[in-house]
Design a protein around this motif. Structure first.
Motif, short mmCIF file in Angstrom:
data_model
loop_
_atom_site.label_atom_id
_atom_site.label_comp_id
_atom_site.label_asym_id
_atom_site.label_seq_id
_atom_site.Cartn_x
_atom_site.Cartn_y
_atom_site.Cartn_z
N ASP A 29 -8.29 -8.79 5.06
CA ASP A 29 -9.31 -8.36 6.21
C ASP A 29 -8.38 -7.27 6.67
OD1 ASP A 29 -11.16 -7.57 7.69
OD2 ASP A 29 -11.59 -9.47 8.63
N GLY A 30 -8.16 -6.22 6.27
CA GLY A 30 -7.36 -5.23 6.71
C GLY A 30 -7.31 -3.85 6.02
N ILE A 31 -6.56 -2.90 6.53
CA ILE A 31 -6.48 -1.56 6.01
C ILE A 31 -5.03 -1.10 6.12
CG2 ILE A 31 -7.12 1.07 6.34
CD1 ILE A 31 -9.38 -1.02 5.14
N TYR A 32 -4.56 -0.34 4.89
CA TYR A 32 -3.19 0.15 5.34
C TYR A 32 -3.16 1.62 4.85
CZ TYR A 32 -2.45 0.58 0.07
OH TYR A 32 -2.71 0.62 -1.22
N GLU A 33 -1.97 2.32 5.06
CA GLU A 33 -1.84 3.66 4.78
C GLU A 33 -0.23 3.79 4.64
OE1 GLU A 33 -2.90 6.62 4.08
OE2 GLU A 33 -5.14 6.23 4.17
N VAL A 34 -0.19 4.82 3.59
CA VAL A 34 1.41 5.23 3.38
C VAL A 34 1.52 6.77 3.53
CG1 VAL A 34 3.13 5.12 1.72
CG2 VAL A 34 1.47 3.13 1.97
N LEU A 90 1.69 1.82 7.11
CA LEU A 90 1.11 1.20 8.63
C LEU A 90 0.01 0.32 8.07
CD1 LEU A 90 -0.51 3.38 11.06
CD2 LEU A 90 -1.82 1.79 9.91
N GLN A 91 -0.20 -0.83 8.59
CA GLN A 91 -1.31 -1.82 8.10
C GLN A 91 -1.88 -2.27 9.45
OE1 GLN A 91 -0.55 -4.77 5.16
NE2 GLN A 91 -1.32 -6.41 6.31
N VAL A 92 -3.14 -2.39 9.40
CA VAL A 92 -4.20 -2.74 10.59
C VAL A 92 -5.09 -3.81 10.06
CG1 VAL A 92 -5.88 -2.32 12.18
CG2 VAL A 92 -4.25 -0.42 11.54
N ASP A 145 -13.11 3.29 -2.39
CA ASP A 145 -12.71 4.25 -1.49
C ASP A 145 -12.26 3.97 -0.06
OD1 ASP A 145 -15.59 2.95 -1.10
OD2 ASP A 145 -15.82 4.49 0.58
N ILE A 146 -12.39 2.67 0.15
CA ILE A 146 -11.61 1.73 1.32
C ILE A 146 -10.33 1.51 0.86
CG2 ILE A 146 -12.03 -0.09 3.04
CD1 ILE A 146 -14.92 -0.02 2.66
N LYS A 147 -9.48 1.65 1.71
CA LYS A 147 -7.85 1.47 1.49
C LYS A 147 -7.65 0.27 1.67
CE LYS A 147 -3.37 3.95 0.97
NZ LYS A 147 -3.68 3.87 -0.24
N SER A 148 -8.20 -0.70 1.10
CA SER A 148 -7.88 -2.15 1.61
C SER A 148 -6.66 -2.73 1.27
CB SER A 148 -9.12 -3.09 0.79
OG SER A 148 -8.68 -4.37 0.83
N VAL A 149 -6.21 -3.73 1.99
CA VAL A 149 -4.89 -4.52 1.56
C VAL A 149 -5.17 -5.49 0.49
CG1 VAL A 149 -3.79 -4.23 3.89
CG2 VAL A 149 -5.31 -6.18 3.38
N GLY A 150 -6.31 -5.75 0.00
CA GLY A 150 -6.57 -6.71 -1.01
C GLY A 150 -6.12 -5.97 -2.21
N LEU A 151 -4.88 -6.03 -2.55
CA LEU A 151 -4.44 -5.37 -3.75
C LEU A 151 -4.01 -6.22 -5.11
CD1 LEU A 151 -1.89 -2.92 -1.73
CD2 LEU A 151 -4.26 -2.26 -3.03
N LEU A 152 -4.74 -7.38 -5.23
CA LEU A 152 -4.33 -8.14 -6.17
C LEU A 152 -4.71 -7.35 -7.85
CD1 LEU A 152 -3.43 -10.95 -7.30
CD2 LEU A 152 -5.72 -11.77 -7.14
N ALA A 153 -5.64 -6.90 -7.83
CA ALA A 153 -5.95 -6.43 -9.22
C ALA A 153 -4.86 -5.16 -9.54
CB ALA A 153 -7.32 -5.65 -9.08
N GLN A 154 -4.53 -4.41 -8.43
CA GLN A 154 -3.42 -3.31 -8.54
C GLN A 154 -2.21 -4.01 -9.12
OE1 GLN A 154 -5.97 -3.40 -6.34
NE2 GLN A 154 -6.25 -1.38 -5.44
N ALA A 155 -1.92 -5.09 -8.20
CA ALA A 155 -0.52 -5.73 -8.52
C ALA A 155 -0.59 -6.49 -9.99
CB ALA A 155 -0.38 -6.90 -7.64
N MET A 156 -1.65 -6.86 -10.38
CA MET A 156 -1.79 -7.19 -11.78
C MET A 156 -1.70 -6.11 -12.62
SD MET A 156 -4.96 -10.21 -11.15
CE MET A 156 -4.98 -10.62 -12.99
N ALA A 157 -2.31 -5.08 -12.52
CA ALA A 157 -2.32 -3.89 -13.27
C ALA A 157 -0.84 -3.47 -13.54
CB ALA A 157 -3.02 -2.63 -12.75
#
Length: 283
Positions: A29-34, A90-92, A145-157
């Motif tokens: 439940d959060g958002i990040y930016e780089v 950055l993570q909120v 379009d939401i830069k969610s910290v939920g990145l499991l699918a991207q990590a798997m990719a």
């Protein structure tokens, strides 16, 4: 020792502590930016901060600091860490919730965490040699379009791409490339530079948007439409954009050579234009 920022305090990174009950950990439940740092300055900062605000607003998190204050923290971290080239992360999150309920209680104090990474990307072998990408099914949720910290699918990719001998994954849905696991996907055809239109299906990449604008300023055609994997393999060039890669040529897709198998002139020109832009506008 690297200096981080956590909820109003600058401290050594290895001393930063976040509650295991934080909703970012329990629910993603959060958002990040780089943001990239070149010559000790933040690149395209306003664009990244605007996206941070859009994403947090979309999921109902109130930023604990103003955008101006957040930028000041980022700058302070760059100075305190002596960072000349690299990234500010950055993570909120919505904050720590002792109930672990899907519906958060009112009044939670958001968690804000920032740290830096020294990372060379201006002159590395991949710039001159190009990279390979592997295509994988796009398994993500609908609000990309939401830069969610939920990145499991991207990590798997990313893992699947690594196992295929590639450095990035392009995710595919209904036969069309959506985007990279951590980048925006572009191809160059007889039409011009082609990349997918912005929608809830893709993240609006800050670096990609800036490079697209630079291309148009130089009279290069930018076409926003979907493209298939087959079309990408037949393209004159392919490249990705992101804060950590800037503009990076793709020379193989699923083992198929793109163009002559070397970084192409369009991508290399856009990379040079972007670095010039970054140095001229950094803060």
């Amino acid at each position: 020792m690297s200096v981080a920022y956590l909820n109003g305090t600058y401290l050594p990174l290895d001393e930063a502590r976040i509650s295991p009950l934080d909703r970012g950990f329990l629910f993603a439940d959060g958002i990040y930016e780089v943001a990239a740092v070149i010559d000790g300055k933040l690149v395209d900062s306003a664009s990244h901060l605007a996206r941070l605000e859009r994403s947090t607003r979309a999921i109902g998190i109130d930023l604990p600091l103003s955008l101006e204050e957040i930028e000041a923290v980022q700058k302070q971290l760059v100075v305190r860490n002596g960072l000349t080239e690299g990234l500010v992360y950055l993570q909120v999150t919505r904050g720590a919730d002792t109930t672990r309920d899907f519906i958060p209680p009112a009044g939670l104090q958001p968690t804000m965490f920032l740290f830096v990474q020294a990372k060379p990307f201006l002159d590395i072998p991949a710039v001159h040699d190009g990279i390979a990408v592997a295509t994988v099914p796009d398994l993500r949720w609908a609000r990309r379009d939401i830069k969610s910290v939920g990145l499991l699918a991207q990590a798997m990719a990313k893992q699947a791409a690594r196992e295929a001998g590639a450095q990035e994954a392009w995710m595919v849905e209904d036969g069309f490339v959506t985007e990279g696991a951590s980048s925006t996907a572009f191809i160059v055809t007889e039409e011009g530079i082609v990349t997918r239109s912005y929608s809830q299906s893709v993240l609006a990449g800050c670096t990609g948007a800036a490079i697209g604008a630079l291309a148009q300023e130089k009279g290069l055609a930018l076409i926003r439409r979907s493209f298939t994997v087959a079309e990408a393999k037949q393209a004159k060039e392919a490249f990705i954009t992101s804060a950590s890669t800037l503009c990076q040529s793709v020379v193989h897709i699923d083992g198929s050579k793109i163009g002559d198998g070397r970084p192409g002139p369009v991508a290399m020109r856009l990379r040079a234009l972007y670095i010039e832009f970054a140095r001229a506008t950094g803060v």
